[in-house]
Design an enzyme around this catalytic site. Structure first.
Site, mmCIF file in Angstrom:
data_model
loop_
_atom_site.group_PDB
_atom_site.id
_atom_site.type_symbol
_atom_site.label_atom_id
_atom_site.label_comp_id
_atom_site.label_asym_id
_atom_site.label_seq_id
_atom_site.Cartn_x
_atom_site.Cartn_y
_atom_site.Cartn_z
ATOM 1 C CE LYS A 203 -3.377 2.524 2.718
ATOM 2 N NZ LYS A 203 -4.316 2.565 3.844
ATOM 3 C CD GLU A 209 9.057 -6.079 7.350
ATOM 4 O OE1 GLU A 209 8.779 -4.958 6.847
ATOM 5 O OE2 GLU A 209 8.822 -6.375 8.539
ATOM 6 N N GLY A 260 -4.858 -1.622 4.949
ATOM 7 C CA GLY A 260 -4.052 -2.757 4.476
ATOM 8 C C GLY A 260 -4.756 -4.088 4.678
ATOM 9 N NE ARG A 261 -6.784 -3.684 10.744
ATOM 10 C CZ ARG A 261 -6.110 -2.560 10.918
ATOM 11 N NH1 ARG A 261 -4.925 -2.405 10.347
ATOM 12 N NH2 ARG A 261 -6.597 -1.578 11.657
ATOM 13 C CD GLU A 346 -2.152 -4.433 11.342
ATOM 14 O OE1 GLU A 346 -2.740 -4.196 10.272
ATOM 15 O OE2 GLU A 346 -0.956 -4.765 11.380
ATOM 16 C CG HIS A 377 -4.992 -35.912 15.881
ATOM 17 N ND1 HIS A 377 -5.188 -37.134 16.477
ATOM 18 C CD2 HIS A 377 -5.992 -35.777 14.970
ATOM 19 C CE1 HIS A 377 -6.231 -37.738 15.931
ATOM 20 N NE2 HIS A 377 -6.750 -36.928 15.013
ATOM 21 C CE LYS A 486 5.669 -0.904 10.106
ATOM 22 N NZ LYS A 486 4.734 -0.149 9.285
#
Ligand code: F6P
Length: 517
Positions: A203, A209, A260-261, A346, A377, A486
Site C-alpha cells: 500500500k 521487508e 491494508g488488512r 490489528e 491431534h 519498525k
C-alpha cells in the site's frame, strides 16, 4: 455522529447484573433441555453463510440486552457512517471504504464524492482484471511471485489457497513476505527470469521487508539476464510515484481509504484474479457485497455480523474469555486463522478509545487456530480439558470438491463431534477422563467453498470486527502499535555492523554482542 462507549450505557450495567444473576452459571446442556427450539432460535442465515450460535452461553434475555447495548452505543449510525464514506479513521483522517471496492458499478451512490470514487474503483478493477486475464493467457509466464507483507500478503495468500479448486491455468503462485532472505532465496532457486512475473504489493511502497525483497528480486532478475521490467514486474500500491521511482511502470493503484488488512478486494487481490480469473474475482466481490447489504440492512436481531460481534463482547467483557480458536474444517482454508489474526488483532488490539482515553475493559481476544482435523491431534486436549474456556469458531463446508468418497463424511463427522463433545462433555469420577463440557462454540456453515461464499465469509468477519470495535469505542482502522518496532529495527540495523551499543538496554546490548561474535 455520536458514539457512546459501551461501558457508559444503561445496558452495560444491566448486562453486568444479568451476568451475575444467570450468565456466569449458564449451562448449555440445561438450555437445550429447556428449549427444543434453541437451535432455530439461535441460528442465523446470512448470504452464503449459515451460523449456528446455539452452542453459545447466551439466552434470549441476554441477547436482547446486547441488542439494546448496540442501539445505545450508536452502532447503526457508526455503521452507516462507514458505508457513507465518513472519516471514521480519525487518527489518520481517512474514510474507511473497503465496502465500495465490492459495490457494483451501477450501485446507487449518496454523493458526488462517492460516485467519483466508485467510478475510479471500477476503472482500476477493469484494468487489473484485463491484466490478470492477459497473464493467464501468457504461456511464457509460469510463475507469479507476490512480494508483500501483512495485508499485502495474508489476504491474497489465504484466498488463492482457499480457491485452489477454481484455478485452472497451471500457473504457480508464490508468496514472499518475510525479510528473512531464506524465504526469497528458496523461492528464486526454482525460478527462471524469463518465465516469472513479480508483483510488488505494498500500500505504502515503503515497508522495509517488501522493499528489501523487491530490490533483491530486481537484482536477481538482472543477474539472470532479465531486462524487460515492464513485462516482469508490476506494482500494486497507493504510491504509484514510488513504484515508478523503483523502476516499475506497470502499476495498479488503490486509495488511502483502503486499510491494508481490508485491501484484498483492491489491486492487492491481483494474485487471486490471476488464479481464478476475472469472472471468479467478480463473483468473489459479489459475495462480499451481498454480505455488505445484509450488514447494512438486516434488522439487528437478524444481522449475523451484529450477532457475532455482540457475542464477542459478551465473552470478552463479561465472561472474561481472552481468546478465540478458529477451526476451519477444510484444508483449503488453512491460512484463514492467520488472515483473521491480522484482521481482528490489528483492528481491535487497542488500549485507548477513539478519544485517546484508556479503556477500563478488555478489547481484542487472541485469535489462533489450525485447520481441522489437525488441531484435534494437537491442542484440542486443552480445549476439552484445560483450565481455560476458549470459545471455538468452527467453519465447515457441506460440499466436497474431490471425489475421494469416504473422506468428506468423516471430516464432517469430526467437526460435528468436536462441537458436540465440547458442549456435552463426559462425566468420569476418576478425574483424568472427565470432560466438563459446557464449552461454547459457533458453527459457520457454507454450502460450497466458492469465490462468492469466500467473499461473503471474509466480509462477515470484517463486519463482526467492526461491531465489537464500535461497541468498545475504539478506532479499529489504525495500527500505531506496529510503528515502534519498525523505528527500533532501523536504529539497530547499523549497530549490527558497528557494534555500537550506546543507549541500549542491557539485554539488547548483550544479544547484539552475541550476534556479532
Ligand atoms: O504491519 C503494519 C502494516 O501497515 C499493515 O497494516 C499492512 O498490511 C502491512 O504493514 C503492509 O503494509 P504495506 O502494504 O504498506 O507494505
Amino acid at each position: 455522529m455520536t458514539r457512546t462507549r459501551c461501558d457508559r450505557t444503561p445496558a452495560w450495567a444491566q448486562l453486568q447484573a444479568a451476568y451475575q444473576a444467570s450468565g456466569k452459571d449458564f449451562d448449555l446442556r440445561d438450555a437445550f433441555a429447556a428449549d427444543p427450539q434453541r437451535f432455530a432460535q439461535f441460528s442465523q442465515a446470512a448470504p452464503l453463510v449459515f451460523a449456528d450460535l446455539s452452542k453459545n452461553r447466551i439466552d434470549t434475555a441476554t441477547q436482547e440486552l446486547l441488542f439494546q447495548l448496540a442501539r445505545e452505543t450508536g452502532l447503526l449510525a457508526h455503521r452507516d457512517a462507514m458505508f457513507a464514506g465518513e472519516v471514521i479513521n480519525t487518527t489518520e483522517q481517512r474514510e474507511v471504504w473497503h465496502t465500495l471496492l465490492r459495490a457494483p458499478a451501477d450501485a446507487t451512490t449518496a454523493s458526488a464524492h462517492e460516485a467519483q470514487a466508485l467510478a475510479q474503483v471500477h476503472g482500476t478493477l477493469d484494468a487489473m482484471l484485463a491484466f490478470a486475464e492477459s497473464v493467464r493467457a501468457d504461456g511464457a509466464i509460469t510463475d507469479i511471485v507476490n512480494i508483500g507483507i501483512g495485508g499485502s500478503d495474508l489476504g491474497p495468500q489465504m484466498a488463492v489457497l482457499a480457491l485452489d479448486a477454481f484455478a485452472g491455468t497451471g500457473k504457480r503462485l508464490h508468496f514472499v513476505s518475510n525479510v528473512d532472505g531464506h524465504e526469497l532465496a528458496s523461492t528464486l532457486a526454482h525460478l527462471k527470469a524469463s518465465s516469472t512475473l513479480f508483483l510488488v504489493a505494498s500500500k505504502t511502497f515503503t515497508t522495509i521487508e517488501t522493499m528489501t525483497n523487491a530490490q533483491s528480486a530486481k537484482r536477481w532478475f538482472a543477474t539472470q539476464g532479465g531486462s524487460d521490467i515492464a513485462r516482469h514486474f508490476a506494482a500494486l500500491t497507493t504510491n504509484v510515484a514510488a513504484a515508478n521511482d523503483f523502476g516499475i511502470t506497470t502499476t495498479f493503484g488503490f486509495w488511502d481509504w483502503v486499510g491494508g488488512r481490508y485491501s484484498l478486494w483492491s489491486a492487492i487481490g491481483l494474485p487471486l484474479a490471476i488464479a481464478i480469473g476475472a469472472d471468479g474475482f467478480r463473483e468473489f466481490l459479489a459475495g462480499a457485497h451481498a454480505m455488505d447489504q445484509h450488514f447494512r440492512s438486516a434488522p439487528l436481531e437478524e444481522n449475523l455480523p451484529v450477532r457475532l460481534g455482540l457475542l464477542d463482547v459478551w465473552y470478552r467483557n463479561f465472561h472474561g474469555f481472552t481468546s478465540r480458536s478458529i477451526a476451519p474444517y477444510h484444508s483449503a482454508l488453512r491460512r484463514l486463522p492467520a488472515y483473521l489474526q491480522q484482521l481482528e488483532m490489528e483492528s481491535n488490539g487497542k488500549r485507548v478509545d477513539a478519544s485517546g482515553a484508556a479503556l477500563p475493559f478488555g478489547t481484542s481476544p487472541v485469535l489462533w487456530g489450525e485447520s481441522g482435523t489437525n488441531g484435534q491431534h494437537a491442542y484440542f486436549q486443552m480445549l476439552h480439558q484445560g483450565t481455560d474456556v476458549v470459545p471455538v469458531e468452527f467453519v465447515a463446508v457441506k460440499k466436497a470438491r474431490h471425489t475421494l468418497g469416504a473422506h468428506h463424511p468423516l471430516l464432517l463427522a469430526n467437526v460435528l463431534a468436536q462441537a458436540q463433545a465440547l458442549m456435552v462433555g463426559k462425566a468420569d469420577a476418576g478425574g483424568h477422563k472427565h470432560f466438563p463440557g459446557n464449552r461454547p462454540s459457533t458453527f459457520l456453515l457454507l454450502d460450497d467453498l466458492t469465490p462468492a461464499s469466500l467473499g461473503a465469509l471474509i466480509a462477515l468477519q470484517e463486519h463482526r470486527v467492526f461491531v465489537s470495535g464500535a461497541l468498545w469505542g475504539i478506532n479499529s482502522f489504525d495500527q500505531w502499535g506496529v510503528e515502534l518496532g519498525k523505528v527500533l529495527a532501523k536504529d539497530i540495523a547499523p549497530r549490527l555492523d558497528s557494534g555500537d551499543t550506546t543507549g541500549l538496554d542491557g539485554s539488547t546490548a548483550g544479544l547484539l554482542g552475541m550476534l556479532r561474535d
